[in-house]
Design an enzyme around this catalytic site. Structure first.
Site, short mmCIF file in Angstrom:
data_model
loop_
_atom_site.label_atom_id
_atom_site.label_comp_id
_atom_site.label_asym_id
_atom_site.label_seq_id
_atom_site.Cartn_x
_atom_site.Cartn_y
_atom_site.Cartn_z
N SER A 170 -24.91 -120.57 68.94
CA SER A 170 -25.42 -121.64 68.06
C SER A 170 -26.62 -121.19 67.25
O SER A 170 -27.36 -120.27 67.63
CB SER A 170 -25.83 -122.86 68.88
OG SER A 170 -24.75 -123.35 69.62
N1 SAH Z 1 -23.96 -121.41 74.90
C1 SAH Z 1 -23.38 -120.25 74.23
C2 SAH Z 1 -22.54 -120.62 73.02
C3 SAH Z 1 -21.28 -121.10 73.45
S1 SAH Z 1 -19.95 -121.16 72.30
C4 SAH Z 1 -24.43 -119.25 73.85
O1 SAH Z 1 -25.62 -119.53 74.00
O2 SAH Z 1 -24.06 -118.17 73.39
C5 SAH Z 1 -18.87 -122.11 73.32
C6 SAH Z 1 -18.36 -121.39 74.54
O3 SAH Z 1 -17.59 -122.32 75.29
C7 SAH Z 1 -17.41 -120.22 74.21
O4 SAH Z 1 -17.88 -119.07 74.84
C8 SAH Z 1 -16.08 -120.68 74.79
O5 SAH Z 1 -15.30 -119.62 75.30
C9 SAH Z 1 -16.52 -121.63 75.89
N2 SAH Z 1 -15.52 -122.61 76.32
C10 SAH Z 1 -14.57 -123.24 75.58
N3 SAH Z 1 -13.87 -124.09 76.36
C11 SAH Z 1 -14.40 -123.98 77.62
C12 SAH Z 1 -14.09 -124.60 78.87
N4 SAH Z 1 -13.12 -125.51 79.00
N5 SAH Z 1 -14.85 -124.26 79.93
C13 SAH Z 1 -15.85 -123.35 79.83
N6 SAH Z 1 -16.16 -122.72 78.69
C14 SAH Z 1 -15.45 -123.04 77.60
#
Ligand code: SAH
Length: 210
Positions: free
Chosen positions: A63
């Site tokens: 983000s």
């Molecule tokens: N917090 C992260 C950004 C996350 S982007 C950071 O600081 O870099 C969103 C993330 O959610 C992605 O890595 C994606 O793979 C994950 N994601 C998507 N669906 C998910 C689920 N059902 N359970 C866990 N993670 C999930």
């Protein structure tokens, strides 16, 4: 070539985060400290302190710094909390949380991303972040309840399992929606949840495997 990442980071906090009204000292300090450039792919390092989200592989993104700070501040953390994060991604948000609070439990669906984040966070010396690979829509029941939950991918609606894993008085921050998403802050009051809509946002979708 040497890059002055510390100076870039200081400017990021000043011009993107403080300038937009984030005031919590704990949050500002964490944003000043965590080396964001170590959480992005090698060829993105130079852009790590820009005012935008960045791709981290597997079609996922880290983000925009302001959103990380804004979501962290919204949880009104004191320092003693145990937090569940859904969507470890690069591990950057987990590091920001780990600077402020006691223990972070972070769930990621994609193994490759989780392993990379685990490696980065271990190298940086974080010992208060626990990882799980799996569907975070279900939370992490064995370690519940949590004083706060932060979801960093957007479901169509708030997953019930997550609500149930909050302590009474606990807060959850979560982007909700599909084409149109908004950032929602939920506060648990025994059986009821108080809902506050904060701002329009755009996150990657939370993938449900159920
Ligand atoms: N917090 C992260 C950004 C996350 S982007 C950071 O600081 O870099 C969103 C993330 O959610 C992605 O890595 C994606 O793979 C994950 N994601 C998507 N669906 C998910 C689920 N059902 N359970 C866990 N993670 C999930």
């Amino acid at each position: 070539m040497k890059h002055d990442f510390a100076r870039k980071r200081e400017r990021m906090v000043e011009t993107q985060i403080e300038a937009r009204g984030v005031k919590d000292d704990k949050v500002l300090e964490a944003m000043r400290k965590v080396p964001r450039h170590l959480f992005v792919p090698e060829n993105m390092k130079l852009y790590a302190y820009r005012d935008e989200p960045l791709v981290i592989g597997e079609g996922q993104t880290i983000s925009q710094p302001y959103i990380v700070a804004y979501m962290t501040e919204a949880l009104q953390l004191k320092g003693h909390e145990r937090i569940l994060e859904v969507g470890t991604g690069s591990g950057y948000q987990a590091a920001v949380l780990a600077e402020i609070i006691q223990e972070v439990f972070s769930v990621e669906l994609l193994e490759s991303l989780s392993l990379k984040a685990q490696d980065t966070l271990k190298r940086l010396g974080y010992k208060n972040i626990h990882f799980r690979i799996g569907d975070g829509t279900l939370g992490w029941k064995e370690r519940a309840p949590y004083d706060a939950i932060m979801v960093t991918a957007a479901p169509a609606k708030v997953p019930k399992a997550l609500q149930e894993q909050l302590t009474i008085g606990g807060k959850m921050i979560i982007p909700v929606g599909a084409a149109f998403q908004e950032l929602v802050l939920l506060t648990r009051e025994k059986r009821k949840y108080k809902k506050k809509i904060l701002l329009p946002v755009r996150f990657v979708p939370l993938i449900s495997t159920h």
